[in-house]
Motif scaffolding. Structure first.
Motif, PDB file in Angstrom:
ATOM      1  N   MET A   1       0.802  -1.065   0.006  1.00 46.68           N
ATOM      2  CA  MET A   1       0.080   0.047  -0.185  1.00 46.68           C
ATOM      3  C   MET A   1       0.819   1.272  -0.114  1.00 46.68           C
ATOM      4  O   MET A   1       1.948   1.410   0.552  1.00 46.68           O
ATOM      5  N   GLU A   2       0.481   2.205  -1.061  1.00 43.94           N
ATOM      6  CA  GLU A   2       1.355   3.482  -1.016  1.00 43.94           C
ATOM      7  C   GLU A   2       0.569   4.271  -0.066  1.00 43.94           C
ATOM      8  O   GLU A   2      -0.495   4.297   0.163  1.00 43.94           O
ATOM      9  N   HIS A   3       1.305   5.391   0.504  1.00 39.25           N
ATOM     10  CA  HIS A   3       0.799   6.606   1.370  1.00 39.25           C
ATOM     11  C   HIS A   3       0.968   7.924   0.598  1.00 39.25           C
ATOM     12  O   HIS A   3       1.821   8.222   0.515  1.00 39.25           O
ATOM     13  N   LEU A   4      -0.279   8.060   0.396  1.00 42.12           N
ATOM     14  CA  LEU A   4      -0.356   9.702  -0.358  1.00 42.12           C
ATOM     15  C   LEU A   4      -0.313  10.531   0.637  1.00 42.12           C
ATOM     16  O   LEU A   4      -0.855  10.911   1.626  1.00 42.12           O
ATOM     17  N   VAL A   5       0.872  11.538   0.315  1.00 45.23           N
ATOM     18  CA  VAL A   5       0.846  12.797   0.876  1.00 45.23           C
ATOM     19  C   VAL A   5       0.736  13.989  -0.386  1.00 45.23           C
ATOM     20  O   VAL A   5       0.950  14.106  -1.208  1.00 45.23           O
ATOM     21  N   LYS A  28      -7.085   0.619  -1.749  1.00 41.40           N
ATOM     22  CA  LYS A  28      -6.725  -0.678  -2.346  1.00 41.40           C
ATOM     23  C   LYS A  28      -5.190  -0.696  -2.768  1.00 41.40           C
ATOM     24  O   LYS A  28      -4.534  -1.770  -2.514  1.00 41.40           O
ATOM     25  N   THR A  29      -4.766   0.378  -3.436  1.00 39.88           N
ATOM     26  CA  THR A  29      -3.440   0.682  -3.820  1.00 39.88           C
ATOM     27  C   THR A  29      -2.634   1.855  -2.932  1.00 39.88           C
ATOM     28  O   THR A  29      -1.544   1.900  -3.025  1.00 39.88           O
ATOM     29  N   PHE A  30      -3.535   2.762  -2.374  1.00 39.58           N
ATOM     30  CA  PHE A  30      -3.033   3.742  -1.686  1.00 39.58           C
ATOM     31  C   PHE A  30      -4.014   4.115  -0.716  1.00 39.58           C
ATOM     32  O   PHE A  30      -5.190   4.164  -0.757  1.00 39.58           O
ATOM     33  N   ASP A  31      -3.379   4.764   0.500  1.00 38.06           N
ATOM     34  CA  ASP A  31      -4.220   5.469   1.446  1.00 38.06           C
ATOM     35  C   ASP A  31      -3.843   7.001   1.673  1.00 38.06           C
ATOM     36  O   ASP A  31      -3.060   7.254   0.826  1.00 38.06           O
ATOM     37  N   ILE A  32      -4.214   7.653   2.384  1.00 41.95           N
ATOM     38  CA  ILE A  32      -3.925   9.163   2.485  1.00 41.95           C
ATOM     39  C   ILE A  32      -3.409   9.205   3.974  1.00 41.95           C
ATOM     40  O   ILE A  32      -3.591   9.149   4.926  1.00 41.95           O
ATOM     41  N   LYS A  33      -1.959   9.859   3.886  1.00 39.67           N
ATOM     42  CA  LYS A  33      -1.272  10.017   4.919  1.00 39.67           C
ATOM     43  C   LYS A  33      -1.126  11.330   5.723  1.00 39.67           C
ATOM     44  O   LYS A  33      -1.197  11.554   6.886  1.00 39.67           O
ATOM     45  N   GLY A  34      -1.330  12.263   4.938  1.00 41.46           N
ATOM     46  CA  GLY A  34      -1.525  13.578   5.437  1.00 41.46           C
ATOM     47  C   GLY A  34      -0.837  14.864   4.561  1.00 41.46           C
ATOM     48  O   GLY A  34      -0.876  14.511   3.255  1.00 41.46           O
ATOM     49  N   TYR A  35      -0.727  15.755   5.063  1.00 43.59           N
ATOM     50  CA  TYR A  35      -0.378  17.092   4.143  1.00 43.59           C
ATOM     51  C   TYR A  35       1.054  17.509   4.524  1.00 43.59           C
ATOM     52  O   TYR A  35       1.575  17.467   5.849  1.00 43.59           O
ATOM     53  N   LYS A  59      10.801  14.520   5.309  1.00 41.98           N
ATOM     54  CA  LYS A  59      11.616  13.229   5.100  1.00 41.98           C
ATOM     55  C   LYS A  59      10.841  12.307   4.421  1.00 41.98           C
ATOM     56  O   LYS A  59      10.129  11.637   5.202  1.00 41.98           O
ATOM     57  N   ILE A  60      11.113  11.998   3.091  1.00 42.13           N
ATOM     58  CA  ILE A  60      10.388  10.928   2.403  1.00 42.13           C
ATOM     59  C   ILE A  60      10.717   9.808   2.869  1.00 42.13           C
ATOM     60  O   ILE A  60      11.669   9.201   2.940  1.00 42.13           O
ATOM     61  N   GLN A  61       9.418   8.902   2.856  1.00 41.65           N
ATOM     62  CA  GLN A  61       9.565   7.711   3.300  1.00 41.65           C
ATOM     63  C   GLN A  61       9.319   6.617   2.286  1.00 41.65           C
ATOM     64  O   GLN A  61       8.792   7.093   0.899  1.00 41.65           O
ATOM     65  N   LYS A  62       9.763   5.370   2.206  1.00 39.97           N
ATOM     66  CA  LYS A  62       9.698   4.504   1.290  1.00 39.97           C
ATOM     67  C   LYS A  62       8.535   4.377   0.481  1.00 39.97           C
ATOM     68  O   LYS A  62       8.338   4.185  -0.946  1.00 39.97           O
ATOM     69  N   GLU A  63       7.368   4.169   1.082  1.00 39.09           N
ATOM     70  CA  GLU A  63       5.978   4.041   0.516  1.00 39.09           C
ATOM     71  C   GLU A  63       5.355   5.173   0.161  1.00 39.09           C
ATOM     72  O   GLU A  63       4.087   5.406  -0.406  1.00 39.09           O
ATOM     73  N   ASP A  64       5.814   6.436   0.383  1.00 40.82           N
ATOM     74  CA  ASP A  64       5.410   7.793   0.182  1.00 40.82           C
ATOM     75  C   ASP A  64       5.077   8.000  -1.174  1.00 40.82           C
ATOM     76  O   ASP A  64       6.030   7.584  -2.015  1.00 40.82           O
ATOM     77  N   VAL A  65       3.865   8.471  -1.805  1.00 42.73           N
ATOM     78  CA  VAL A  65       3.542   8.934  -3.074  1.00 42.73           C
ATOM     79  C   VAL A  65       3.115  10.504  -2.747  1.00 42.73           C
ATOM     80  O   VAL A  65       2.413  10.596  -1.766  1.00 42.73           O
TER      81      VAL A  65
END
Length: 210
Positions: A1-5, A28-35, A59-65
């Motif tokens: 799962m990718e984490h949307l920023v 399914k493929t992404f959730d929302i991490k924050g702003y 600091k960008i994390q591995k699963e961040d998009v």
């Protein structure tokens, strides 16, 4: 799962959040991490997800998009370029109600809002924003970082340069052209051509000097 920023925690960022949860792939493929937002002290009210910090310091994390939620086209480009230098990956958000017809070329970091329509053989560059109830006709070409607000009609064969802003309710007749960094005011109608960097308003659209 990718984490949307979401880059941009203003009103457009909040609006984009609500559209993201109704977009293809959510949960399914992404959730929302924050702003993230450089105006951190001014961007904390009414946010649905946490403010994760400034664009520069995050600091960008591995699963961040990432996706950019900034309507000012030059600021949009600046923020995206900052994130690119940090090797950010970008996600395109396509609302579940968007209609994509035929053979279409879409860049990265695209945002297609509710009830948008893209015609056959249209081409959208990277980080284009198409807001609610707007349409792009067949064979149209839309340059990078262009922002198209709600209820805009870009008809067949039109060509738009980079960083163009089209206000709500504006129109382009078939095969008309708009140069880089032009600004099309609310409700304006482009009949033929708008030169690079010009601001136009009205029907027909005419240059407005500041």
């Amino acid at each position: 799962m990718e984490h949307l920023v979401i880059a941009g925690a203003g009103a457009m960022g909040r609006e984009l959040y609500w559209n993201a949860i109704s977009s293809k792939g959510y949960n399914k493929t992404f959730d929302i991490k924050g702003y993230i937002d450089d105006m951190a002290d001014e961007a904390q009210e009414n946010l649905q997800k946490p403010l994760l910090g400034s664009i520069d310091e995050y600091k960008i994390q591995k699963e961040d998009v990432f996706i950019c939620a900034i309507g000012n086209t030059k600021a949009r480009e600046n923020v995206v370029e900052k994130l690119k230098k940090k090797e950010a990956k970008f996600l395109s958000l396509i609302h579940n109600t968007a209609i994509l017809q035929g053979n279409i070329s879409l860049g990265t970091g695209i945002y297609l809002g509710p009830f948008t329509v893209i015609g056959d053989h249209a081409c959208l560059g990277d980080h284009v924003m198409l807001n609610t109830h707007s349409a792009i006709g067949h064979d149209a070409i839309i340059g990078e970082y262009t922002c198209i607000m709600s209820y805009v009609d870009i008809t067949g064969g039109c060509k738009l340069g980079k960083r163009v802003f089209l206000g709500s309710g504006s129109r382009m007749v078939p095969n008309s052209k708009i140069g880089d960094d032009a600004y099309i005011g609310v409700g304006s109608v482009v009949l033929r051509r708008v030169q690079e960097g010009k601001k136009v308003f009205g029907n027909p659209a005419k240059i407005y000097e500041i």
